[in-house]
Design an enzyme around this catalytic site. Structure first.
Site, PDB file in Angstrom:
ATOM      1  N   LYS A   1       0.715  -1.437  -0.378  1.00  0.00           N
ATOM      2  CA  LYS A   1      -0.107   0.078  -0.015  1.00  0.00           C
ATOM      3  C   LYS A   1       1.044   0.988   0.060  1.00  0.00           C
ATOM      4  O   LYS A   1       0.626   1.712  -0.665  1.00  0.00           O
ATOM      5  CB  LYS A   1      -1.062   0.146   1.253  1.00  0.00           C
ATOM      6  CG  LYS A   1      -1.972  -1.230   1.152  1.00  0.00           C
ATOM      7  CD  LYS A   1      -2.516  -1.168   2.407  1.00  0.00           C
ATOM      8  CE  LYS A   1      -3.614  -2.316   1.686  1.00  0.00           C
ATOM      9  NZ  LYS A   1      -4.535  -2.256   3.766  1.00  0.00           N
TER      10      LYS A   1
ATOM     11  N   GLN B   1      -4.115  -1.151   9.744  1.00  0.00           N
ATOM     12  CA  GLN B   1      -4.254  -2.806   9.158  1.00  0.00           C
ATOM     13  C   GLN B   1      -5.024  -3.716  10.362  1.00  0.00           C
ATOM     14  O   GLN B   1      -4.699  -3.354  11.420  1.00  0.00           O
ATOM     15  CB  GLN B   1      -2.548  -2.963   8.731  1.00  0.00           C
ATOM     16  CG  GLN B   1      -2.931  -4.159   8.015  1.00  0.00           C
ATOM     17  CD  GLN B   1      -3.252  -4.508   6.030  1.00  0.00           C
ATOM     18  OE1 GLN B   1      -3.130  -3.466   5.606  1.00  0.00           O
ATOM     19  NE2 GLN B   1      -3.865  -5.087   7.000  1.00  0.00           N
TER      20      GLN B   1
ATOM     21  N   ASP C   1     -11.243   2.866   3.960  1.00  0.00           N
ATOM     22  CA  ASP C   1     -11.237   2.107   4.106  1.00  0.00           C
ATOM     23  C   ASP C   1     -13.094   1.603   3.822  1.00  0.00           C
ATOM     24  O   ASP C   1     -13.455   0.881   3.319  1.00  0.00           O
ATOM     25  CB  ASP C   1     -10.615   1.429   5.519  1.00  0.00           C
ATOM     26  CG  ASP C   1      -9.848   0.751   4.850  1.00  0.00           C
ATOM     27  OD1 ASP C   1      -8.900  -0.065   4.202  1.00  0.00           O
ATOM     28  OD2 ASP C   1      -8.786  -0.143   6.051  1.00  0.00           O
TER      29      ASP C   1
END
Ligand code: NAP
Length: 308
Positions: free
Chosen positions: A64, A108, A131
């Site tokens: 990422k 994460q 997200d």
């Protein structure tokens, strides 16, 4: 006989939806959008936080960060010890919420057991959620309003759109009901006028339900779960699963779909690796640019709008 073998392959073999290629095209567009924003003295930034050193999570976060840099998004990186207290993590997120250089905050998952993930996710500013896991954004996705769409289901939808099939009225079966993949995927396909069924670990006779599907999205985490015999001829199959297997002393990645069996039955299939994975990252970058544009009161770059 070669001729017939070729012909047979043309008739039988599914077309592969090349996630890596589509992701690189999305990234190219994101990069153009970032340059446009830069012209207006706006510099998108993405903060990524990883807690502990789970091998798979480390790889995801590394990719990422690398991709963010590639498209010109500034990367703010935090590696925290496995033993960090919930309070410290909340303090960091609060700091990033207030930092005007940061447009997106990614934590994460999974987090260590002593940390309440819901609390952490809820603490991210709704305008910096990239997200789409924040309850407000999840709620907006649920009622079909403009929102931040979770990266993995969004990537799956873009792959489905890339093959230009009519989604309206199609039977879609999603295997798995997690908040990060299965549920939002179902909602996105419902928004596209599919007839959606979600199956999960308590479902009776999954195979019969999958066999009715024109579109199958598998997000389970069980290597090669879906067999060729489960799939209706000509179905479109999207494989979200990432499973690590050891075969003859070699570590390999496989999906939830038995690729070798299904590839000759489906009309389209996504590979693992090189399918959903790269799309997830491309969509994260896109969400970061969306949030950045919104926070700075400029309209979403047109080239990104066209992707939908
Ligand atoms: P998750 O939270 O563990 O959810 C798995 C879902 O599968 C659950 O709803 C579970 O049912 C269901 N399930 C488990 N065993 C099943 C079975 N035998 N038959 C039918 N359903 C079953 O997982 P997730 O976070 O959604 O991730 C799913 C997979 O996708 C994992 O392999 C993960 O690594 C991968 N993934 C990939 C990406 C990417 O970018 N490519 C992103 C995210 C996740 P219950 O609800 O009844 O327990």
């Amino acid at each position: 006989s070669n001729y017939f073998k070729c012909l047979n392959n043309l008739i039988m073999a599914a077309k592969i939806i090349d996630g890596k290629l589509i992701a690189s095209k999305v990234k190219e567009q994101v990069s153009i959008a970032v340059s446009d924003l830069n012209q207006k003295s706006i510099f998108p930034g993405l903060a990524t936080i990883i807690v502990g050193n789970d091998a798979a999570s480390s790889i995801y976060v590394k990719n990422k960060r690398k991709s963010a840099k590639e498209v010109g998004i500034e990367s703010f990186q935090y590696e925290l010890s496995e033993n960090i207290q919930e309070k410290e993590l909340l303090e960091l997120i609060n700091e990033l919420n207030l930092n005007s250089d940061v447009d997106g905050i990614l934590v994460q998952l999974p987090l260590p057991k002593h940390i309440n993930s819901d609390l952490i996710i809820d603490s991210i500013d709704v305008n910096k959620d990239v997200d789409g896991f924040n309850v407000i954004n999840a709620g907006k996705t649920f009622i079909g309003r403009d929102s931040v769409i979770p990266c993995t289901p969004l990537g799956c939808l873009l792959m489905l759109k890339s093959i230009k099939i009519e989604l309206k009225g199609k039977n879609a079966v999603i295997i798995g009901r997690s908040n990060i993949v299965g549920k939002p995927m179902a909602q996105l396909l419902l928004n596209e006028d599919c007839t959606v069924t979600i199956v999960h670990s308590k479902t009776f006779n999954i195979q019969a339900l999958v066999k009715e599907a024109d579109i199958v999205v598998a997000a389970v985490g069980s290597a090669n779960l879906v067999k060729g015999s489960w799939i209706k001829k000509g179905a479109v199959v999207i494989d979200v699963g990432i499973n690590r297997l050891k075969v003859e002393d070699k570590n390999i990645l496989v999906g939830d779909i038995n690729f070798n069996e299904v590839k000759d039955i489906a009309s389209y299939i996504t590979p693992v690796p090189g399918g959903v994975g790269p799309m997830t990252i491309a969509c994260l970058l896109m969400n970061t640019v969306f949030q950045c544009a919104k926070r700075n009161n400029v309209s979403i770059p047109n080239n990104l709008k066209k992707l939908f």
